[in-house]
Design a protein around this motif. Sequence first.
Motif, short mmCIF file in Angstrom:
data_model
loop_
_atom_site.label_atom_id
_atom_site.label_comp_id
_atom_site.label_asym_id
_atom_site.label_seq_id
_atom_site.Cartn_x
_atom_site.Cartn_y
_atom_site.Cartn_z
N VAL A 93 7.06 -0.23 5.13
CA VAL A 93 6.12 -0.65 4.10
C VAL A 93 4.79 -1.01 4.75
O VAL A 93 4.74 -1.86 5.66
CB VAL A 93 6.67 -1.86 3.31
CG1 VAL A 93 5.69 -2.24 2.19
CG2 VAL A 93 8.04 -1.54 2.74
N SER A 129 -4.03 -6.29 7.64
CA SER A 129 -3.15 -5.14 7.44
C SER A 129 -1.90 -5.32 8.28
O SER A 129 -1.96 -5.71 9.45
CB SER A 129 -3.86 -3.84 7.84
OG SER A 129 -4.97 -3.60 7.01
N GLY A 134 0.80 -1.21 0.00
CA GLY A 134 0.00 0.00 0.00
C GLY A 134 0.84 1.26 0.00
O GLY A 134 0.59 2.19 -0.76
N SER A 135 1.86 1.33 0.85
CA SER A 135 2.66 2.56 0.96
C SER A 135 4.09 2.19 1.33
O SER A 135 4.35 1.16 1.94
CB SER A 135 2.08 3.48 2.03
OG SER A 135 2.11 2.84 3.31
N VAL A 136 5.03 3.08 0.92
CA VAL A 136 6.44 2.91 1.26
C VAL A 136 6.97 4.26 1.71
O VAL A 136 6.80 5.27 1.02
CB VAL A 136 7.27 2.41 0.05
CG1 VAL A 136 8.73 2.24 0.44
CG2 VAL A 136 6.71 1.10 -0.49
N SER A 137 7.61 4.29 2.89
CA SER A 137 8.21 5.54 3.37
C SER A 137 9.64 5.27 3.84
O SER A 137 9.92 4.21 4.42
CB SER A 137 7.38 6.12 4.52
OG SER A 137 7.30 5.24 5.61
N GLU A 166 2.49 -3.90 8.83
CA GLU A 166 3.54 -2.91 8.55
C GLU A 166 4.89 -3.58 8.75
O GLU A 166 5.10 -4.29 9.74
CB GLU A 166 3.41 -1.71 9.48
CG GLU A 166 4.39 -0.58 9.12
CD GLU A 166 4.17 0.65 9.99
OE1 GLU A 166 3.32 1.49 9.62
OE2 GLU A 166 4.83 0.74 11.04
#
Length: 491
Positions: free
Chosen positions: A304, A312, A296-299, A314
């Motif tokens: 991740v 869900s 969904g997202s990478v920072s 992380e």
Amino acid sequence: MKWVYVVLAFFLLLGNVYFPSRAIAIESTEKLVKNIEWTPKSTVIDVNKRVNLFPIENTISKEQLVYQMWVKVPNEDWELVQPYGKLPLIDFAFTKTGENYIQIDIKDLKHPENVQHWVQQFNVVEPIKDMELVEGISWAPFYVEKKVNEPIDFIIKEGKFQLSDLEFQLWGKYGEEDWKVITPYQASLATGYRFPKEGIYSLQVDVRHKKHPNYRQQVWVGQFFVSNIEREANSDYLIRRLLSNYPSPAQNAGQISESLIYELNLAIHMLMWEYHKVPLMDRVDKMRNLPGIVIGSVSNDSIVGLKIGTESREVDLSANKLMSDDQLLSISLKQYPNVKKVLDDVRNLPDDIQFLSVLTYLYSVNYMYSQVPESDLRPRIPLYSLTAHCLNLASEMHDILRLLNYNVRYQSINYFEDAFHAVIEVKVGSQIITLDPTVGLLFQDSLTSLKSSSKATPIVFPQVRDLNFLWSPGYRTNIKSINIEEAYGNW
């Protein structure tokens, strides 16, 4: 002069015990033979097992020597079992348990006054009978990671025999050192056992019956990682998660959680990426290709957010952490030194085979630590158990690999009389490999080829290497006798 009489009396007594009166002669000043050897080379001999005796020659020609043999069994006089004659000596089998003696007289035919006596005591015992004396041995608190001097208590699950009729001997193995006895046979296992220093320990218990000491059982307890580092929540994650998904293989009640299997797949690949020092962004790309995972997202190139099945999650790739069910879990080789050993053995093989090797190792641990879900006390079933156990084991691993898109088939097979194994065949590209999660082995060949080849050598995973009584080259011989049934399945 009193001491002279004492010494003379001692030697006369020795003669009565060891030497049959008819055999006493002048002892040769020169050894006619260097020694008498025997096989099997042990002073502890099973009753009715034949002992083969043979001389180690000296400078005198064997044609010049003759031999006679005497035997003494408990509560009976010496008996001549072989009169003077040339070699060979007869193979002799003791028929009574207890202290038995063999005496061999060697005579020089050219100098018949020269006689050499050889005497050996043997402790004759009933042959060992491998029996299931207890159902299993576990420990509490149930963690494979321990702190130095942290006490653990052993939990013995009673079987067909009352615990009061049994004795227990604790063995330990530290690192690559040999197995050593920690406590001798006693009525119970000591409570509050403590590991004295940091490192990897293996524990095993030998059980015997008090009234029938030849009734024996070897029980593998566990392998422990001992350090002074604070234990993270659920740090033995890979083993615990795989275990908690299933009841005992004997029960096979429960459904595979797809999300959990996808998560396990990710965790194993995180260990592989750490081992091979894969760059962080490459890990993100590799993660996209794992089944059941949607990113969904990478920072910061390392944090991740993703979906694993319906859950869900992380992942912190730089710290090798996984947030799972509100717990921050460490997925690091530091936590799993045996997984690192597996990867050491297979590091030059394709990634799929590396993954299957780690999974097979973990599943063999699962089989050894079979347990009831959500319980801290996890007594293991005997490693070689009923056919149904292996069928369930093979079926479960088959379903996991199918879910992860592997082309796989399985069968439970029987070797070593009542020892059953769950064997899985997997197609990796054009190659077929064979997994045995029952004992933690991987062959880089198909089961059909193993039956026809005498050179197949498996990769033996760490926990099995430490338990050399579980693995032997005889496995390779017995695998040839397997009948591959139609029920095995087609690709």
